[in-house]
Every structure is written in C-alpha cells, then in structure tokens.
Write an enzyme that holds these catalytic residues in place. Sequence first.
Site, PDB file in Angstrom:
ATOM      1  N   SER A   1      14.398  -3.598   1.797  1.00 57.16           N
ATOM      2  CA  SER A   1      14.604  -2.198   2.158  1.00 57.16           C
ATOM      3  C   SER A   1      15.317  -2.006   3.496  1.00 57.16           C
ATOM      4  CB  SER A   1      13.246  -1.496   2.216  1.00 57.16           C
ATOM      5  OG  SER A   1      12.437  -2.038   3.268  1.00 57.16           O
TER       6      SER A   1
ATOM      7  N   SER B   1      11.891  -7.796   2.556  1.00 53.39           N
ATOM      8  CA  SER B   1      12.796  -6.741   3.027  1.00 53.39           C
ATOM      9  C   SER B   1      13.560  -7.051   4.304  1.00 53.39           C
ATOM     10  CB  SER B   1      12.020  -5.429   3.204  1.00 53.39           C
ATOM     11  OG  SER B   1      11.675  -4.898   1.944  1.00 53.39           O
TER      12      SER B   1
ATOM     13  N   LYS C   1      15.123   0.082  12.789  1.00 55.71           N
ATOM     14  CA  LYS C   1      14.922   0.549  11.419  1.00 55.71           C
ATOM     15  C   LYS C   1      14.192   1.884  11.448  1.00 55.71           C
ATOM     16  CE  LYS C   1      13.028  -0.830   6.904  1.00 55.71           C
ATOM     17  NZ  LYS C   1      12.317  -1.880   6.141  1.00 55.71           N
TER      18      LYS C   1
END
Length: 372
Positions: free
Chosen positions: A148, A172, A73
């Site tokens: 997210s 998330s 990420k």
Amino acid sequence: MSIRFKTLAELKRLLEKKEISSYELVNETFKNISSSKTNSFITLDEEAALNKAKDFDEGKVDGDLAGIPIAQKDLFCTKNLRTTCGSKILENFIPPYDATVVDNLSAAGSICVGKTNMDEFAMGSSNETSYYGTVRNPWDLERVPGGSSGGSAAAVSEGLVCAATGTDTGGSIRQPAALCGITGIKPTYGRASRWGMIAFASSLDQAGAFARNAEDCALLLNHICSHDSKDSTSISEKQENYLINLDNDLKGKTIGIIGYGRLGKIMKRLFDGWEVDILVTDPYARIGDAKGVSLEELLEKSDVVFLHTHVTDETRDMVDDEFIQKMKDGSFLINTARGELVKEDSIISALEQRKLKGYATDVIRDEFGNHK
C-alpha cells in the site's frame, strides 16, 4: 547540480561541506514533484518545508538528518498537516499531534515535504484504491508501483525525494520497493512505535523506510526505531546503531536455512559467489545442491538463520514427524547471535523472547496456526 537520484548519505555530505544549501535541496524537490506524472503525493507542505530549510541554512537546526527533505506516508499523523490515509472520509482531517515516527525524524532535523499517496486505509497492494488516484510506477507509467506504500516507493524511485517512510502489514514496504527497484525495510515488530500511525492490522503493522540503498535505510532506522511508552507493543531495548555492521564482509560466514521445497536451492543460487557456506535442514527432504544437516547442527554452526516453515493439511504427509515434534516441543538448542545455546519451550517462544536476536527471520509460520 541536480539532486535527483542522489542518496541520503550523499546529500548529507553535500550539506556538511556546504556545497549545497538545504533551501536549494527543498526548492528543487518541489520543482521535481510538480513535473512528476506518478501521482506520488496527496498533500504538500511547501511553505513550511522551505522555512525549515532556511532555518537549517542559518544554523538554527542540527541533527543527523538536518536539512534533508523526506516524505511521510499519509497514514502518519502530522501536526497541522492533512492526513487522509488515502480516503475521502479523512479528506479534511488535520491531526493535532505528530506520530512518534514523524516526531523522531523531525527531531533528527529532517524536513517533511509532504504526504505520499497510498491504498485507502492501507488496504491494497497496487496503489489503485486511493481516493486521490492511482499511483504510477516511474519505470513504466502503465504499471503499478505496488502498495500500500506505493506513493513513497514511487517518489524515491523517481528521485523526487531521497527517502520516505512506509508501513508494512503483509508486504506493503517490501513489495513496492521491489516493484520500483529501490530498497525498503520492515523492522522487527515493536522496533518502531505505532503511536500516531493509523492502523490497518495492529498486531502486524510496522513502520519502516524506503531509500536508494541499505546505508540510507540504516540512517533512517536509527531514528525511526525507538522505545515509546505510548505504544504498549513497543520493544523496551537499547537503541541500536544500524550503521555499525553495514560493511561487514560475509566471506566465510555460515548461513542456515530452516526451509522447505526449493528454498535451499534458491538460497544457494542467491548467495552464489559470496563465498559463504549454506546449511539447510529441510522437512521435505528436497534440498537441491545445498548441504542437508540436522536441525541441531544447523543451529549450532550458523552465523545467520533464515527460518521459513509452513506446514498445511495438504503437505503434512510430506513432513518428517520428528521435525514437527522438535518445532512443537522445543527439544533442540537455539544458537543465539552471541554464540550462547538457549533451550526454549518452542521456537515460537524463543522468537517471542527475542532469543533469536541477530537472526534474519523470514516468514515464520507453523502447522499449529501461529503467525509471527
């Protein structure tokens, strides 16, 4: 042989048997990414990844995840590789060091192929706020993947990579995993280091994993989770092997639920056919067809406890005063994973002291404003 949609464990076995090379794995990964329409990645690291794959194939690299391509990420700092956090502000930020999670996975031999798209600074739940464009759900390009960590979830779901890292503050990892039909896990706060992880809310942020199944997530957590002296919130406990109890049979186990409203009935339906016993203590006295027991009996008899209590001003009059008092003053015994009975000042204190180790604790809230 296509590697698409194969699990991490499957790829690991293929490499061990030399039925495929790491270079082939990484090369096909980039080919799949180039034809993808999900916009899952912000930055790719093709040259470095292929070189690392060659090193593995030549016997220069070993480790539990050696030769396996994964994605990070884009809020984990990666040395000499752009880290944007989905924002134009960090468009040209090149970290001089690796985040601890990145370093751990690299030490295990995994190969980072690139940085996945995300809501800007992790503020979002649909992956529509990224400066680098919206991420699409691979199941339906007109739908969102969640956020997210939407880029990581979409990349795994589409079979671009077998695994990816994510972070979870208020859902998330868990929410995009659900929306994309894969497995995601947020470890207990403090289990994974936050050092080198760009913060959203430091008291809640936690690194975690996306993969195709629980086994793959366990393989990843064995390396993602570690004590880190550079992170003051890191838990100083012995490293666990998350694979050990993965295949244990639930048959005959007792699951306790400290819940409210319809939670008992929902959980009863969820575990239907698993041959487990469900015990519920419910302050709302609406427990459906699950067994209603006292809090003490539930804690004493349960092998695993799901704790979900939430009392608000609107519902306070529906809650038994005795239950609230027990939650507040700790006038009950807590059954730990080792079968010991421990009395704490409050259930929140017990959780802080890790006395509920081995329990699956869901959302932990009480009427006094505590959020754990």
